[in-house]
Design a protein around this motif. Structure first.
Motif, PDB file in Angstrom:
ATOM      1  N   ILE A   1     -15.127  70.340 -84.972  1.00  0.00           N
ATOM      2  CA  ILE A   1     -15.296  70.323 -83.530  1.00  0.00           C
ATOM      3  C   ILE A   1     -14.160  71.058 -82.830  1.00  0.00           C
ATOM      4  O   ILE A   1     -13.096  71.257 -83.415  1.00  0.00           O
ATOM      5  N   ALA A   2     -14.417  71.438 -81.575  1.00  0.00           N
ATOM      6  CA  ALA A   2     -13.383  72.107 -80.797  1.00  0.00           C
ATOM      7  C   ALA A   2     -12.898  71.127 -79.734  1.00  0.00           C
ATOM      8  O   ALA A   2     -13.682  70.612 -78.945  1.00  0.00           O
ATOM      9  N   VAL A   3     -11.613  70.831 -79.758  1.00  0.00           N
ATOM     10  CA  VAL A   3     -11.033  69.951 -78.753  1.00  0.00           C
ATOM     11  C   VAL A   3     -10.771  70.780 -77.500  1.00  0.00           C
ATOM     12  O   VAL A   3     -10.173  71.845 -77.568  1.00  0.00           O
ATOM     13  N   ALA A   4     -11.268  70.303 -76.346  1.00  0.00           N
ATOM     14  CA  ALA A   4     -11.032  71.009 -75.086  1.00  0.00           C
ATOM     15  C   ALA A   4     -10.835  69.970 -73.989  1.00  0.00           C
ATOM     16  O   ALA A   4     -10.770  68.765 -74.277  1.00  0.00           O
ATOM     17  N   ASP A   5     -10.733  70.417 -72.736  1.00  0.00           N
ATOM     18  CA  ASP A   5     -10.543  69.485 -71.624  1.00  0.00           C
ATOM     19  C   ASP A   5     -11.888  69.023 -71.078  1.00  0.00           C
ATOM     20  O   ASP A   5     -12.926  69.600 -71.366  1.00  0.00           O
ATOM     21  N   THR A   6     -11.854  67.961 -70.269  1.00  0.00           N
ATOM     22  CA  THR A   6     -13.094  67.432 -69.699  1.00  0.00           C
ATOM     23  C   THR A   6     -13.073  67.583 -68.178  1.00  0.00           C
ATOM     24  O   THR A   6     -12.038  67.887 -67.588  1.00  0.00           O
ATOM     25  N   PHE A   7     -14.215  67.331 -67.568  1.00  0.00           N
ATOM     26  CA  PHE A   7     -14.329  67.446 -66.109  1.00  0.00           C
ATOM     27  C   PHE A   7     -13.429  66.435 -65.395  1.00  0.00           C
ATOM     28  O   PHE A   7     -13.094  66.614 -64.212  1.00  0.00           O
ATOM     29  N   ALA A   8     -13.036  65.359 -66.090  1.00  0.00           N
ATOM     30  CA  ALA A   8     -12.176  64.340 -65.475  1.00  0.00           C
ATOM     31  C   ALA A   8     -10.851  64.942 -65.013  1.00  0.00           C
ATOM     32  O   ALA A   8     -10.212  64.448 -64.078  1.00  0.00           O
ATOM     33  N   MET A   9     -10.445  66.044 -65.672  1.00  0.00           N
ATOM     34  CA  MET A   9      -9.163  66.672 -65.337  1.00  0.00           C
ATOM     35  C   MET A   9      -9.162  67.274 -63.930  1.00  0.00           C
ATOM     36  O   MET A   9      -8.107  67.541 -63.362  1.00  0.00           O
ATOM     37  N   LEU A  10     -10.342  67.489 -63.365  1.00  0.00           N
ATOM     38  CA  LEU A  10     -10.424  68.055 -62.010  1.00  0.00           C
ATOM     39  C   LEU A  10      -9.765  67.128 -60.981  1.00  0.00           C
ATOM     40  O   LEU A  10      -9.300  67.585 -59.930  1.00  0.00           O
ATOM     41  N   ASP A  11      -9.723  65.816 -61.304  1.00  0.00           N
ATOM     42  CA  ASP A  11      -9.119  64.850 -60.376  1.00  0.00           C
ATOM     43  C   ASP A  11      -7.615  65.058 -60.207  1.00  0.00           C
ATOM     44  O   ASP A  11      -7.019  64.556 -59.259  1.00  0.00           O
ATOM     45  N   ASP A  12      -6.994  65.781 -61.139  1.00  0.00           N
ATOM     46  CA  ASP A  12      -5.539  65.980 -61.081  1.00  0.00           C
ATOM     47  C   ASP A  12      -5.119  67.001 -60.023  1.00  0.00           C
ATOM     48  O   ASP A  12      -3.934  67.163 -59.767  1.00  0.00           O
ATOM     49  N   PHE A  13      -6.103  67.708 -59.438  1.00  0.00           N
ATOM     50  CA  PHE A  13      -5.759  68.786 -58.497  1.00  0.00           C
ATOM     51  C   PHE A  13      -6.469  68.604 -57.156  1.00  0.00           C
ATOM     52  O   PHE A  13      -7.503  67.942 -57.082  1.00  0.00           O
ATOM     53  N   LYS A  14      -5.882  69.214 -56.115  1.00  0.00           N
ATOM     54  CA  LYS A  14      -6.485  69.113 -54.787  1.00  0.00           C
ATOM     55  C   LYS A  14      -7.618  70.118 -54.594  1.00  0.00           C
ATOM     56  O   LYS A  14      -8.500  69.933 -53.765  1.00  0.00           O
ATOM     57  N   TYR A  15      -7.538  71.225 -55.329  1.00  0.00           N
ATOM     58  CA  TYR A  15      -8.512  72.300 -55.164  1.00  0.00           C
ATOM     59  C   TYR A  15      -8.788  72.871 -56.545  1.00  0.00           C
ATOM     60  O   TYR A  15      -7.848  73.183 -57.278  1.00  0.00           O
ATOM     61  N   ASN A  16     -10.071  72.964 -56.920  1.00  0.00           N
ATOM     62  CA  ASN A  16     -10.390  73.398 -58.281  1.00  0.00           C
ATOM     63  C   ASN A  16     -11.238  74.666 -58.321  1.00  0.00           C
ATOM     64  O   ASN A  16     -12.215  74.790 -57.591  1.00  0.00           O
ATOM     65  N   ILE A  17     -10.826  75.580 -59.191  1.00  0.00           N
ATOM     66  CA  ILE A  17     -11.546  76.845 -59.346  1.00  0.00           C
ATOM     67  C   ILE A  17     -12.112  76.937 -60.760  1.00  0.00           C
ATOM     68  O   ILE A  17     -11.380  76.724 -61.735  1.00  0.00           O
ATOM     69  N   ALA A  18     -13.400  77.266 -60.856  1.00  0.00           N
ATOM     70  CA  ALA A  18     -14.004  77.515 -62.179  1.00  0.00           C
ATOM     71  C   ALA A  18     -13.893  79.001 -62.470  1.00  0.00           C
ATOM     72  O   ALA A  18     -14.118  79.826 -61.592  1.00  0.00           O
ATOM     73  N   MET A  19     -13.522  79.325 -63.714  1.00  0.00           N
ATOM     74  CA  MET A  19     -13.434  80.737 -64.118  1.00  0.00           C
ATOM     75  C   MET A  19     -14.337  80.973 -65.331  1.00  0.00           C
ATOM     76  O   MET A  19     -13.881  80.882 -66.483  1.00  0.00           O
ATOM     77  N   PRO A  20     -15.612  81.271 -65.103  1.00  0.00           N
ATOM     78  CA  PRO A  20     -16.489  81.514 -66.261  1.00  0.00           C
ATOM     79  C   PRO A  20     -16.179  82.839 -66.944  1.00  0.00           C
ATOM     80  O   PRO A  20     -15.956  83.853 -66.275  1.00  0.00           O
ATOM     81  N   ALA A  21     -16.165  82.822 -68.272  1.00  0.00           N
ATOM     82  CA  ALA A  21     -16.044  84.063 -69.049  1.00  0.00           C
ATOM     83  C   ALA A  21     -17.324  84.841 -68.800  1.00  0.00           C
ATOM     84  O   ALA A  21     -18.385  84.238 -68.588  1.00  0.00           O
ATOM     85  N   PRO A  22     -17.270  86.179 -68.820  1.00  0.00           N
ATOM     86  CA  PRO A  22     -18.506  86.935 -68.576  1.00  0.00           C
ATOM     87  C   PRO A  22     -19.626  86.563 -69.559  1.00  0.00           C
ATOM     88  O   PRO A  22     -20.804  86.617 -69.213  1.00  0.00           O
ATOM     89  N   SER A  23     -19.240  86.149 -70.783  1.00  0.00           N
ATOM     90  CA  SER A  23     -20.263  85.782 -71.773  1.00  0.00           C
ATOM     91  C   SER A  23     -21.103  84.591 -71.302  1.00  0.00           C
ATOM     92  O   SER A  23     -22.206  84.375 -71.808  1.00  0.00           O
TER      93      SER A  23
END
Lengths: 431, 136
Positions: A59-81
Motif C-alpha cells: 500500500i501507499a501511505v499518504a495524507d487524508t482529507f482530515a488534514m485540511l482542518d489544519d489550515f485556514k485556506y486549502n488549495i488542491a493541486m491535481p497532477a495533469p494525469s
C-alpha cells in the motif's frame, strides 16, 4: 538515518508469494518467515510492487482529507494525469470546479507548474551548455534510482525542482496575495498519481523542505469527485494551463516542452534502467534531453491512478487539444526554480570494507551460486539465485533456504538412514 | 581475483554484457564510482572492438590491491596501421556495422582517455591483444 517510504506492507494481507520480489527493479524486497520485507535503503517507491501484488498487500501511505482542518485556506493541486481518469465528456474546468465542492477553497493546476519547468529547461539548454544528455529530474522514483545505481549521472540531471513544487510556490504566493493570509496558514495539497511523489514531499532530495503541505492519492480524490461531478453544472474559470503543461501527463510530453532537436522519452522502470546503463557506458552523448518516467505511459500509468494507462494517456491528448498551446509566462525566474541542495549519493554497503576480504566474499558468493539451481524461482525469498548467494555471504540467508538444495539434502540423508538401517540388520543377523 | 568473459563474434546484441557484469562486481567490492565508470566505458569500447574487428575473443579482468587490468585477446586480422587507428574519427568498420551504430572511429582514442595505460600487441593475420590498466 531514518528513511521515509510511502510504499509499505499490510502484513495481514501478505501471503508471502514471490510476485513482488521478482518484479522489484532494485531487488529491494525479500520474503522472510512467510511475509514480504522491504529493504528501506534500496526501495525507490516506484510502486511496481503495488501494481503486481494480487493480495493488495502493498500500500501507499499518504495524507487524508482530515488534514485540511489544519489550515485556514486549502488549495488542491491535481497532477495533469488526474484529468485522464475521467471520461472526456467532462471538461478540465468541471474537474477543477469539483474540487471546490469537496472541501477545497481553491485549485491550482500542476500542469501550469510544468510549463514553468519547461520554460526553465529551454533556458538552461539554450544558455548554460549543460552536460549532455540532460536527464529529466521530474520523476522522483527515477531520481532515487539514479542516486542509488547511477551516481555518476547526477551531473547530467536537470537541477530544476519538479512541476509539483513549482506549482506549490505559485499557488501559495497567489493565495497569500489574494486572501492576506500568512503562507503557513495556506494548505497546498498535491493530488498524486504515485507513491514516489508522497515520499518526495515527506523527505525531499533537492529541497530542505517541500512547498507541498500534504499529498492525497488520485484514487481517494477520484472517489469523492466522481460522485458529485455530474452536479457541477456551472464550471468556474479555474484552468490556468495550456496543452504544453497538460501533455506532461503522458510519455513524451516533457520532451515536447524542451524544444530540443534530439530527445528521447522512456517509460517503465526496467526500460529506464536499460537507458541509464547505456548513458553510464558513455553512449547517447549526442542526445540533448532524456525524459524518464518509472511508470508505463508516464504519470498516466501511476500506481495510484484508477484508469488503464493507455486509455488515460489518450484522454490526455483529447483534453489538451481543447487548450491553447501555452499561456504566456511573464514572471519566469529560473534561479528561483533551482534545487536548494545537491542530491546525496546513496551507495550500498560493499561485501566488505576491506577490498581483499570483499574479493574473498565475492569468490565465495560465486561458489555458492554454482551450487544453486539457477532457476530464479524466488521460493527462497530472494529474487534470484544470484541475490540468494549474495544474501548468504552477507549473512541474511542460508543455503537451506533453497528448496532444491534442501531436497537434495533430504534425499542424501534418507539414503544414509537407509544404509545405516541395512548395516544394523546385517549386524543383527550376524549377532 | 580474475574474471573471464567469452566475447562471441557471432552476436552484436550481447556486446556490453561483459562490461555490465564486471561493473556489478566492482560495485559489490566497493570500488569508487568514478573508477567504475572509467572501467565500464573502456571495457565496453574494447569489448565492441574485440567483437566487431577481432571477430570475437575473450576478456580477462583482474582486480588487485592497487589496479585493475583488462586483457582482450582475439585471433582476428590484426590492426594494419596502429597510428591511424589511434586517430579520432578513423574507422575501418564496414557500412553494415556503422548502420548498427558502431564504427564512429572513437574506440581506441576513447579507451586511451579513460585508462591509465594501454598496450596493444598486434600481428597481421594472427590477432590482437589489448592490455588496459586502471589504477585504484
Amino acid at each position: 538515518m531514518e528513511y521515509f517510504h510511502s510504499v509499505t506492507l499490510d502484513t495481514n494481507k501478505c501471503h508471502g508469494c514471490t510476485n513482488c520480489i521478482t518484479h522489484c527493479p532494485t531487488e529491494a524486497i525479500r520474503v522472510q518467515n512467510g511475509k514480504a520485507k522491504i529493504i528501506k535503503e534500496r526501495c525507490i517507491d516506484c510502486g511496481e510492487c503495488i501494481r503486481v501484488c494480487q493480495s493488495h498487500a502493498k500500500i501507499a501511505v499518504a495524507d487524508t482529507f482530515a488534514m485540511l482542518d489544519d489550515f485556514k485556506y486549502n488549495i488542491a493541486m491535481p497532477a495533469p494525469s488526474f484529468y485522464g481518469q475521467f471520461n472526456s465528456m467532462f471538461t478540465i474546468g468541471q474537474i477543477l470546479t469539483a474540487f471546490k465542492k469537496i472541501g477545497f477553497d481553491h485549485v491550482f493546476e500542476v500542469a501550469r507548474g510544468a510549463e514553468y519547468v519547461s520554460a526553465a529547461t529551454r533556458y538552461i539548454l539554450e544558455n548554460e551548455n549543460p552536460k549532455k544528455p540532460v536527464i529529466s529530474s521530474a520523476c522522483p522514483a527515477v531520481l532515487r534510482l539514479i542516486r542509488e545505481r547511477f551516481p555518476n549521472l547526477l551531473g547530467n540531471v536537470l537541477n530544476i525542482i519538479s512541476p509539483m513544487e513549482t506549482a506549490a510556490i505559485l499557488a501559495r504566493r497567489e493565495a497569500s496575495e489574494k486572501t492576506g493570509l500568512a503562507p503557513e496558514e495556506i494548505g497546498v495539497f498535491f493530488i498524486s498519481p504515485c507513491p514516489a511523489k508522497v515520499t518526495s514531499v515527506k523527505s525531499p532530495l533537492t529541497l530542505e523542505k517541500s512547498n507541498v503541505s500534504g499529498v492525497i492519492t488520485a484514487k481517494s480524490a477520484f472517489k469523492k469527485i466522481i460522485s458529485i461531478i455530474e452536479d457541477v453544472s456551472e464550471e468556474e474559470n479555474l484552468s490556468v494551463s495550456g496543452s504544453e503543461g497538460i501533455f506532461w501527463a503522458r510519455t513524451g510530453g516533457e520532451c515536447l516542452g524542451t524544444g530540443s532537436v534530439e530527445t528521447i522519452a522512456v517509460d517503465e522502470i526496467h526500460n529506464v534502467i536499460t537507458v541509464l546503463e547505456e548513458i553510464d557506458n558513455g553512449k547517447m552523448t549526442s542526445v540533448d534531453f532524456v525524459e524518464l518516467s518509472a511508470c508505463p505511459s508516464g504519470c498516466s500509468g501511476g500506481a495510484l491512478n484508477i484508469e488503464n494507462p493507455f486509455l488515460a494517456s489518450s484522454r490526455i491528448s483529447q483534453q489538451s487539444k481543447k487548450k491553447p498551446q501555452i499561456k504566456e509566462i511573464k514572471d519566469l525566474d529560473v534561479d528561483g526554480l533551482r534545487w536548494e541542495k545537491e542530491v546525496q549519493i546513496m551507495t550500498f554497503a560493499p561485501l566488505d570494507s576491506d577490498l581483499g576480504e570483499a574479493m574473498r566474499k565475492m569468490e565465495l558468493m560465486e561458489e555458492i551460486y554454482e551450487r544453486l539451481p539457477k532457476l530464479d524461482c524466488g521460493s527462497c525469498g530472494s529474487p534470484s539465485c544470484k541475490t540468494l548467494a549474495e544474501d548468504i555471504v552477507r549473512g541474511f540467508a542460508s543455503e537451506n533456504d533453497c528448496i532444491f538444495l534442501m531436497r537434495e539434502k533430504v534425499r542424501d540423508l534418507a539414503k544414509e538412514l537407509f544404509e545405516l538401517n541395512e548395516n544394523y540388520r546385517d549386524f543383527k543377523k550376524e549377532g | 581475483m580474475i574474471k573471464r568473459y567469452i566475447l562471441s563474434g557471432e552476436d552484436f546484441s550481447i556486446a556490453g554484457e561483459a562490461s555490465s557484469s564486471f561493473k556489478a562486481v566492482l560495485k559489490k567490492l566497493g570500488i569508487d564510482a568514478g573508477i567504475i565508470r572509467r572501467v565500464a566505458i573502456a571495457m565496453y569500447e574494447a569489448e565492441i572492438n574485440t567483437i566487431v574487428h577481432g571477430g570475437g575473443g575473450e576478456c580477462e579482468a583482474e582486480i588487485e590491491g592497487n589496479k585493475i587490468t583488462l586483457v582482450f585477446r582475439d585471433q582476428g586480422p590484426g590492426i594494419p596501421n596502429l597510428d591511424l587507428a589511434m586517430q579520432e574519427g578513423y574507422s575501418t568498420a564496414t557500412e553494415e556495422i556503422r548502420e548498427l551504430g558502431f564504427g564512429a572511429g572513437m574506440g581506441l582514442p576513447n579507451i586511451k582517455k579513460y585508462t591509465d595505460s594501454m598496450n596493444i600487441e598486434t600481428e597481421p593475420g594472427k590477432g590482437t591483444t589489448v592490455t588496459l590498466v586502471i589504477n585504484l
